[in-house]
Design a protein around this motif. Structure first.
Motif, PDB file in Angstrom:
ATOM      1  N   ARG A   1       0.828  -1.205   0.000  1.00 47.34           N
ATOM      2  CA  ARG A   1       0.000   0.000   0.000  1.00 47.34           C
ATOM      3  C   ARG A   1       0.862   1.255   0.000  1.00 47.34           C
ATOM      4  N   ARG A   2       2.036   1.162   0.592  1.00 49.27           N
ATOM      5  CA  ARG A   2       2.940   2.318   0.611  1.00 49.27           C
ATOM      6  C   ARG A   2       3.838   2.375  -0.624  1.00 49.27           C
ATOM      7  N   GLY A   3       3.758   1.354  -1.461  1.00 51.55           N
ATOM      8  CA  GLY A   3       4.559   1.327  -2.675  1.00 51.55           C
ATOM      9  C   GLY A   3       6.001   0.932  -2.434  1.00 51.55           C
ATOM     10  N   ALA A   4       6.273   0.107  -1.444  1.00 46.00           N
ATOM     11  CA  ALA A   4       7.641  -0.279  -1.097  1.00 46.00           C
ATOM     12  C   ALA A   4       7.864  -1.747  -1.444  1.00 46.00           C
ATOM     13  N   GLU A   5       7.813  -2.076  -2.730  1.00 46.41           N
ATOM     14  CA  GLU A   5       7.990  -3.474  -3.144  1.00 46.41           C
ATOM     15  C   GLU A   5       9.426  -3.948  -2.973  1.00 46.41           C
ATOM     16  N   ASP A   6      10.371  -3.018  -3.007  1.00 43.27           N
ATOM     17  CA  ASP A   6      11.772  -3.410  -2.800  1.00 43.27           C
ATOM     18  C   ASP A   6      11.995  -3.921  -1.375  1.00 43.27           C
ATOM     19  N   VAL A   7      11.221  -3.380  -0.397  1.00 49.23           N
ATOM     20  CA  VAL A   7      11.324  -3.849   0.986  1.00 49.23           C
ATOM     21  C   VAL A   7      10.807  -5.277   1.085  1.00 49.23           C
ATOM     22  N   ILE A   8       9.747  -5.582   0.352  1.00 52.03           N
ATOM     23  CA  ILE A   8       9.176  -6.931   0.372  1.00 52.03           C
ATOM     24  C   ILE A   8      10.188  -7.932  -0.173  1.00 52.03           C
ATOM     25  N   GLU A   9      10.878  -7.548  -1.241  1.00 48.12           N
ATOM     26  CA  GLU A   9      11.904  -8.437  -1.795  1.00 48.12           C
ATOM     27  C   GLU A   9      13.040  -8.630  -0.801  1.00 48.12           C
ATOM     28  N   ALA A  10      13.417  -7.566  -0.103  1.00 49.91           N
ATOM     29  CA  ALA A  10      14.511  -7.659   0.863  1.00 49.91           C
ATOM     30  C   ALA A  10      14.118  -8.544   2.045  1.00 49.91           C
ATOM     31  N   LEU A  11      12.833  -8.508   2.425  1.00 51.87           N
ATOM     32  CA  LEU A  11      12.372  -9.345   3.531  1.00 51.87           C
ATOM     33  C   LEU A  11      12.259 -10.810   3.136  1.00 51.87           C
ATOM     34  N   GLY A  12      12.152 -11.074   1.863  1.00 52.59           N
ATOM     35  CA  GLY A  12      12.043 -12.452   1.396  1.00 52.59           C
ATOM     36  C   GLY A  12      10.679 -13.068   1.673  1.00 52.59           C
ATOM     37  N   VAL A  13       9.609 -12.307   1.410  1.00 58.02           N
ATOM     38  CA  VAL A  13       8.255 -12.812   1.626  1.00 58.02           C
ATOM     39  C   VAL A  13       7.970 -13.869   0.561  1.00 58.02           C
ATOM     40  N   PRO A  14       7.490 -15.063   0.958  1.00 59.18           N
ATOM     41  CA  PRO A  14       7.195 -16.114  -0.028  1.00 59.18           C
ATOM     42  C   PRO A  14       6.140 -15.658  -1.037  1.00 59.18           C
ATOM     43  N   ASP A  15       6.194 -16.250  -2.237  1.00 58.49           N
ATOM     44  CA  ASP A  15       5.302 -15.833  -3.316  1.00 58.49           C
ATOM     45  C   ASP A  15       3.830 -16.039  -2.982  1.00 58.49           C
ATOM     46  N   ASP A  16       3.479 -17.163  -2.320  1.00 62.48           N
ATOM     47  CA  ASP A  16       2.065 -17.404  -2.014  1.00 62.48           C
ATOM     48  C   ASP A  16       1.529 -16.345  -1.044  1.00 62.48           C
ATOM     49  N   GLU A  17       2.363 -15.898  -0.104  1.00 64.11           N
ATOM     50  CA  GLU A  17       1.941 -14.851   0.833  1.00 64.11           C
ATOM     51  C   GLU A  17       1.862 -13.497   0.133  1.00 64.11           C
TER      52      GLU A  17
ATOM     53  N   VAL B   1       1.013 -13.068  -2.981  1.00 65.12           N
ATOM     54  CA  VAL B   1      -0.230 -13.097  -3.757  1.00 65.12           C
ATOM     55  C   VAL B   1      -1.414 -12.728  -2.858  1.00 65.12           C
ATOM     56  N   LEU B   2      -1.458 -13.305  -1.675  1.00 67.94           N
ATOM     57  CA  LEU B   2      -2.533 -12.979  -0.731  1.00 67.94           C
ATOM     58  C   LEU B   2      -2.486 -11.506  -0.319  1.00 67.94           C
ATOM     59  N   ALA B   3      -1.277 -10.972  -0.113  1.00 63.33           N
ATOM     60  CA  ALA B   3      -1.144  -9.569   0.273  1.00 63.33           C
ATOM     61  C   ALA B   3      -1.641  -8.654  -0.840  1.00 63.33           C
ATOM     62  N   ARG B   4      -1.299  -8.991  -2.094  1.00 64.09           N
ATOM     63  CA  ARG B   4      -1.780  -8.173  -3.227  1.00 64.09           C
ATOM     64  C   ARG B   4      -3.299  -8.237  -3.342  1.00 64.09           C
ATOM     65  N   ARG B   5      -3.878  -9.408  -3.074  1.00 70.32           N
ATOM     66  CA  ARG B   5      -5.337  -9.560  -3.118  1.00 70.32           C
ATOM     67  C   ARG B   5      -5.995  -8.679  -2.057  1.00 70.32           C
ATOM     68  N   PHE B   6      -5.402  -8.616  -0.868  1.00 76.12           N
ATOM     69  CA  PHE B   6      -5.965  -7.769   0.189  1.00 76.12           C
ATOM     70  C   PHE B   6      -5.864  -6.295  -0.152  1.00 76.12           C
ATOM     71  N   VAL B   7      -4.740  -5.892  -0.721  1.00 74.01           N
ATOM     72  CA  VAL B   7      -4.589  -4.490  -1.108  1.00 74.01           C
ATOM     73  C   VAL B   7      -5.641  -4.126  -2.151  1.00 74.01           C
ATOM     74  N   ARG B   8      -5.871  -5.015  -3.102  1.00 71.99           N
ATOM     75  CA  ARG B   8      -6.883  -4.773  -4.134  1.00 71.99           C
ATOM     76  C   ARG B   8      -8.272  -4.659  -3.505  1.00 71.99           C
TER      77      ARG B   8
END
Length: 141
Positions: free
Chosen positions: A108-124, A126-133
């Motif tokens: 929501r804050r537009g910080a996708e580089d932070v998500i990559e740095a944290l190493g969030v799994p792809d399935d999670e 996908v769920l996070a993007r669905r919630f933001v939508r």
């Protein structure tokens, strides 16, 4: 018939008379006041130990926060993401829910580089993007 406001019938000069003054909401006369005070003095003298009052301790006031701090500014609330549809081991549910919430907040804050740095799994992710939508569609911000 109510006796409130009536002085007729009061046993003046006794502690009971003083109580009748109070009940009837009439100013107490001097003989009744004297009788009540002497009764209270006799009760106090008959006590084996005197009553001890605790010294009044002034309340400590919390210092005002300086202007511009978090408490002085209006608070903003994040949208609560409480329902996350997944099935997992009981011990891992809480950790996974927290990771998905954090990923959604970063999206929501537009910080996708932070998500990559944290190493969030792809399935999670996908769920996070669905919630933001869903949040954006519902108009909650």
């Amino acid at each position: 018939m109510s006796v409130i406001g009536q002085e007729k019938g009061i046993k003046h000069g006794t502690p009971a008379g003083y109580k009748q003054h109070l009940y009837r909401k009439v100013p107490a006369c001097d003989p009744c006041l004297v009788a009540e005070r002497t009764t209270n003095a006799q009760r106090a003298a008959a006590r084996p130990t005197p009553r001890i009052r605790k010294p009044a301790v002034p309340k400590q006031r919390q210092p005002e926060p300086p202007p511009g701090t978090a408490r002085a500014t209006p608070m903003t609330r994040e949208v609560a993401l409480t329902y996350i549809p997944y099935r997992d081991e009981p011990g891992q549910m809480k950790d996974r829910r927290e990771r998905i919430k954090a990923a959604a907040a970063m999206l929501r804050r537009g910080a996708e580089d932070v998500i990559e740095a944290l190493g969030v799994p792809d399935d999670e992710l996908v769920l996070a993007r669905r919630f933001v939508r869903l949040i954006e569609q519902s108009g909650a911000a």
